[in-house]
Design an enzyme around this catalytic site. Sequence first.
Site, PDB file in Angstrom:
ATOM      1  N   LEU A  18      34.395  25.485  56.639  1.00  0.00           N
ATOM      2  CA  LEU A  18      35.785  25.093  56.932  1.00  0.00           C
ATOM      3  C   LEU A  18      36.204  25.710  58.135  1.00  0.00           C
ATOM      4  O   LEU A  18      35.729  26.780  58.655  1.00  0.00           O
ATOM      5  CB  LEU A  18      36.660  25.792  55.688  1.00  0.00           C
ATOM      6  CG  LEU A  18      36.347  25.506  54.360  1.00  0.00           C
ATOM      7  CD1 LEU A  18      37.152  26.224  53.371  1.00  0.00           C
ATOM      8  CD2 LEU A  18      36.993  23.925  54.379  1.00  0.00           C
ATOM      9  N   ASP A  60      30.250  27.962  53.506  1.00  0.00           N
ATOM     10  CA  ASP A  60      30.776  29.040  53.850  1.00  0.00           C
ATOM     11  C   ASP A  60      30.559  30.437  53.258  1.00  0.00           C
ATOM     12  O   ASP A  60      30.752  31.342  53.432  1.00  0.00           O
ATOM     13  CB  ASP A  60      32.297  29.001  53.779  1.00  0.00           C
ATOM     14  CG  ASP A  60      32.956  27.936  54.559  1.00  0.00           C
ATOM     15  OD1 ASP A  60      32.902  28.115  55.984  1.00  0.00           O
ATOM     16  OD2 ASP A  60      33.167  26.913  54.028  1.00  0.00           O
ATOM     17  N   GLU A  65      32.676  38.532  52.089  1.00  0.00           N
ATOM     18  CA  GLU A  65      33.613  39.321  51.629  1.00  0.00           C
ATOM     19  C   GLU A  65      34.867  38.780  50.818  1.00  0.00           C
ATOM     20  O   GLU A  65      35.553  39.563  49.976  1.00  0.00           O
ATOM     21  CB  GLU A  65      34.363  39.854  53.333  1.00  0.00           C
ATOM     22  CG  GLU A  65      35.287  40.583  53.186  1.00  0.00           C
ATOM     23  CD  GLU A  65      36.164  40.958  54.686  1.00  0.00           C
ATOM     24  OE1 GLU A  65      36.163  42.302  54.776  1.00  0.00           O
ATOM     25  OE2 GLU A  65      36.379  40.129  54.977  1.00  0.00           O
ATOM     26  N   ASP A  66      34.950  37.524  51.057  1.00  0.00           N
ATOM     27  CA  ASP A  66      35.953  36.866  50.701  1.00  0.00           C
ATOM     28  C   ASP A  66      35.655  36.445  49.146  1.00  0.00           C
ATOM     29  O   ASP A  66      36.622  36.290  48.278  1.00  0.00           O
ATOM     30  CB  ASP A  66      36.103  35.278  50.832  1.00  0.00           C
ATOM     31  CG  ASP A  66      36.708  35.307  52.518  1.00  0.00           C
ATOM     32  OD1 ASP A  66      37.777  36.041  52.594  1.00  0.00           O
ATOM     33  OD2 ASP A  66      36.391  34.486  53.288  1.00  0.00           O
ATOM     34  N   ARG A  85      35.501  26.659  48.175  1.00  0.00           N
ATOM     35  CA  ARG A  85      34.614  27.896  48.096  1.00  0.00           C
ATOM     36  C   ARG A  85      34.861  28.602  46.662  1.00  0.00           C
ATOM     37  O   ARG A  85      34.112  29.639  46.481  1.00  0.00           O
ATOM     38  CB  ARG A  85      35.302  28.786  49.288  1.00  0.00           C
ATOM     39  CG  ARG A  85      34.984  28.547  50.586  1.00  0.00           C
ATOM     40  CD  ARG A  85      35.393  29.428  51.475  1.00  0.00           C
ATOM     41  NE  ARG A  85      34.299  30.415  51.329  1.00  0.00           N
ATOM     42  CZ  ARG A  85      34.320  31.780  51.881  1.00  0.00           C
ATOM     43  NH1 ARG A  85      35.358  32.316  52.692  1.00  0.00           N
ATOM     44  NH2 ARG A  85      33.420  32.716  51.707  1.00  0.00           N
ATOM     45  N   ARG A 133      45.574  31.564  51.333  1.00  0.00           N
ATOM     46  CA  ARG A 133      44.513  31.616  50.456  1.00  0.00           C
ATOM     47  C   ARG A 133      44.575  32.880  49.245  1.00  0.00           C
ATOM     48  O   ARG A 133      43.838  32.604  48.425  1.00  0.00           O
ATOM     49  CB  ARG A 133      43.285  32.137  51.558  1.00  0.00           C
ATOM     50  CG  ARG A 133      42.834  31.208  52.680  1.00  0.00           C
ATOM     51  CD  ARG A 133      42.380  29.703  51.986  1.00  0.00           C
ATOM     52  NE  ARG A 133      41.984  29.077  53.090  1.00  0.00           N
ATOM     53  CZ  ARG A 133      40.565  29.097  53.922  1.00  0.00           C
ATOM     54  NH1 ARG A 133      39.705  29.942  53.557  1.00  0.00           N
ATOM     55  NH2 ARG A 133      40.288  28.185  54.888  1.00  0.00           N
ATOM     56  N   HIS A 163      43.819  35.201  57.459  1.00  0.00           N
ATOM     57  CA  HIS A 163      43.553  36.390  56.556  1.00  0.00           C
ATOM     58  C   HIS A 163      44.388  37.542  57.049  1.00  0.00           C
ATOM     59  O   HIS A 163      44.342  37.577  58.368  1.00  0.00           O
ATOM     60  CB  HIS A 163      42.254  36.501  56.358  1.00  0.00           C
ATOM     61  CG  HIS A 163      41.392  35.629  55.251  1.00  0.00           C
ATOM     62  ND1 HIS A 163      40.084  35.111  55.829  1.00  0.00           N
ATOM     63  CD2 HIS A 163      41.606  35.081  54.480  1.00  0.00           C
ATOM     64  CE1 HIS A 163      39.831  34.384  54.751  1.00  0.00           C
ATOM     65  NE2 HIS A 163      40.570  34.110  53.659  1.00  0.00           N
ATOM     66  N   ILE A 244      33.729  28.682  62.849  1.00  0.00           N
ATOM     67  CA  ILE A 244      34.130  28.383  61.529  1.00  0.00           C
ATOM     68  C   ILE A 244      35.110  29.498  60.767  1.00  0.00           C
ATOM     69  O   ILE A 244      34.986  29.798  59.658  1.00  0.00           O
ATOM     70  CB  ILE A 244      33.011  28.006  60.368  1.00  0.00           C
ATOM     71  CG1 ILE A 244      32.016  29.073  60.524  1.00  0.00           C
ATOM     72  CG2 ILE A 244      32.673  26.703  60.658  1.00  0.00           C
ATOM     73  CD1 ILE A 244      30.836  28.860  59.673  1.00  0.00           C
ATOM     74  N   CYS A 250      33.986  39.443  57.606  1.00  0.00           N
ATOM     75  CA  CYS A 250      33.924  38.345  56.532  1.00  0.00           C
ATOM     76  C   CYS A 250      32.523  38.360  56.271  1.00  0.00           C
ATOM     77  O   CYS A 250      32.193  38.004  55.092  1.00  0.00           O
ATOM     78  CB  CYS A 250      34.037  37.017  57.137  1.00  0.00           C
ATOM     79  SG  CYS A 250      35.581  36.798  58.600  1.00  0.00           S
TER      80      CYS A 250
END
Length: 255
Positions: A18, A60, A65-66, A85, A133, A163, A244, A250
């Site tokens: 993404l 991704d 981290e996400d 994701r 998000r 973010h 990206i 991240c």
Amino acid sequence: MFKNVIVRVPSPSISEGLTSADLGQPVYEKALVQHENYVSALTKAGVNVTVLEPKNEFPDACFVEDVALCTSKCAIITRPGAETRRAEAELSDMHDALNKFYDHVEQIEAPGTVEAGDIMMVGDHFYIGESARTNRVGAEQMIAILEKHGLTGSIVTLKEVLHLKTGLAYLENNNLLVAGEFIDDPEFAKFNRIEVPEDEAYGANCIWVNDHVLVPEGYPTIQKKIEELGYDVILVDTSEFRKIDGGLSCLSLRF
């Protein structure tokens, strides 16, 4: 101090990640080398690094981290706001890795969405960005889980950045890198704010690891300001990940 870090190796599908950056597609071979150098930098900072295998079905997935928040008391599996994701948070090898380190592993439930790139840890308090998000329901769930474990959280509404940590980086010792919409935000007035110039905005995403600060390569103003604070700076090239929408924070879970 951090003892452990979890990372995931990029996969060849990284070119399909993404993005809103309009910088072209990342080159897999270059991303792989940059990721190896990133792991090397973390090792220099004195942590043990757990390296998870690439997942080609998830372009991704190297942005670990996400999908989880690692705290001093518990780990919390998130529910990413980006639908493509969402299944990354269910990957068994990540769950296994977290269960190896934590007795308490919690989870965000629908309709809540959280990506931990929206969460900045300052001691036992966690600033949570309400963003495209991370929704309000997810942020409130996250705060409830944190409070259950004796920690605290608060919500920060984002206006421009993807973010929260796109524009903020806490470097411990009350030092906070601030960029863009956060420069004059009264929410962060108590910190020693180090202002990031607009032309180096990407460089705001630095990470503190045991008195070292990993800084993206190519942002000399930020590098100089951090060195002047007395930190040991380690430069890391993340140019392929920038394509990206990814940065230094991240790419790892640090705890």
